[in-house]
Motif scaffolding. Sequence first.
Motif, PDB file in Angstrom:
ATOM      1  N   ILE A  85       1.073  -1.301  -0.005  1.00 24.24           N
ATOM      2  CA  ILE A  85      -0.034   0.031  -0.127  1.00 24.24           C
ATOM      3  C   ILE A  85       0.870   1.283  -0.135  1.00 24.24           C
ATOM      4  CG2 ILE A  85      -1.720   1.399   1.411  1.00 24.24           C
ATOM      5  CD1 ILE A  85      -2.912  -1.479   2.354  1.00 24.24           C
ATOM      6  N   ILE A 118      -5.881   4.830   2.691  1.00 25.79           N
ATOM      7  CA  ILE A 118      -6.503   4.939   1.219  1.00 25.79           C
ATOM      8  C   ILE A 118      -7.664   5.751   1.265  1.00 25.79           C
ATOM      9  CG2 ILE A 118      -7.274   3.463  -0.820  1.00 25.79           C
ATOM     10  CD1 ILE A 118      -5.244   1.426  -0.031  1.00 25.79           C
ATOM     11  N   ASN A 137      -7.025   9.109   2.567  1.00 27.93           N
ATOM     12  CA  ASN A 137      -6.022   9.715   1.808  1.00 27.93           C
ATOM     13  C   ASN A 137      -5.080  10.243   2.719  1.00 27.93           C
ATOM     14  OD1 ASN A 137      -5.104  10.015  -0.822  1.00 27.93           O
ATOM     15  ND2 ASN A 137      -5.633  12.446  -0.636  1.00 27.93           N
TER      16      ASN A 137
END
Length: 463
Positions: free
Chosen positions: A276, A423, A426
């Motif tokens: 990630i 994610i 953000n």
Amino acid sequence: MNKNMLLKWVEPRQVLPKERQRFENRGLFALILPILVEQLLTMLVGIADTLMVSYAGEAAVSGVSLVNQLNNVFIFVFGAVASGGAVVASQYIGREDQENGIAAASQLLMVTILISVVLTGISVLFRSQLLSLLFGRVEPDVMKASLSYLIISALSFPALAIYNSEAALFRSMGKTKAIMNISIAMNAMNVIGNAIGIFALHAGVAGVAVPSLISRIFAAAVMLVLSFRKKNALYVQMEKVFAWDGRMLRRILSIAVPNGVENGLFQLSKVALSSIVALFGTVQIAANGVAQSFWSMASLFCIAFGYAFVTVIGQCMGAGDTLAADYYNEKLLRMTYIGSAAWNLLIMLLTPFVLMLYSLSEDTRNLVILLVVIHSVFNVALCPVAFSLSNGLRAAGDIRFTMCASIFATVVCRVIFSIVFGIWMNLGVIGICLAMVGDWLVKAVLILIRYRSHKWAGFHVID
């Protein structure tokens, strides 16, 4: 702060009769101080590696950072095996059963060699496939650096595994000063080699990988020589290394396998999270890699005291004295909190100045500082219970619960939190850091509830 005030903070509220106190304050400090020095040296070398390789470019820093996530999966397997052997050895020392203790030491060496050779073969033969699977979307120069670093570092796995196992055996005997001296020599070789490899030979990632390989071989060789000395309370017998003792192996692996599953899944989840992180760009990858070196340094007291928990609680449980085990669990936990608070404050104050030595962009440095502050604040609050005290439960034989608590906190909670914070919200690597804090919180709560239930006192490793 005077000595009496410090001891007042350290001593547990419960009273343990003098004759049942296996470790006086002076003995505890003599046990712990060399472990602290050893771990500090190891972590300083980790920072030195990252610092020096930063002069080879941020792609090199990123490559080393990503591969270390994969390497740590295997390294923690070695640590799990060493931990299993240390718990068994500590309990035999507490019982004053030298014969079975020698058998445990010898079988520990055998299983260490077998596992490390297998994992080295996997890392070397399938290096391209592993890196492509985990980090296939990284930039080409980062992948090139990763491949170079992986193959050299993997060759050091057997030496590192042997050193870890024999060092764990010496800690179980309380001979931490010998390990400290070997660590000083090993890390001095590593740092000098890094300087030559990076600044004189301009060898890039190989300039830090090869010195690590050489220094680990040296340390393993010295530890092997010391481990065969019969004047030790426990020592290795060659004939028992090559003899398959299923009963003793089951005892070691009854701790090593759950601990290995726990640590392996923990590191695999970190590798998954690195995938990630790899989505966030070179600046955030580099910041995350450098911050991890500082995070490791900030965790010094929790790691060092974790080893002390294994030795002290293991010996108390081997002697069948659960009251003493409870007393020292609380005492060591208090000591961990005091040391960890002072140490993490120092880390936060020094981080901006140390980062001036790195060849990093301003954005990367600022991001590292923020990550270090978040980590240090919550490390003090949560990690003494989540990691150090959990080692006390393992040393008592409460392996399954600590494994399940860790797997749930890390594999389930951390991954979910990382996706949400990193994610969906953000936040990038800041979200990954906050997810780590969430992992610690969940685990600390579970471990504290288990400790207060006192169910751990009913477990046994040896019979």
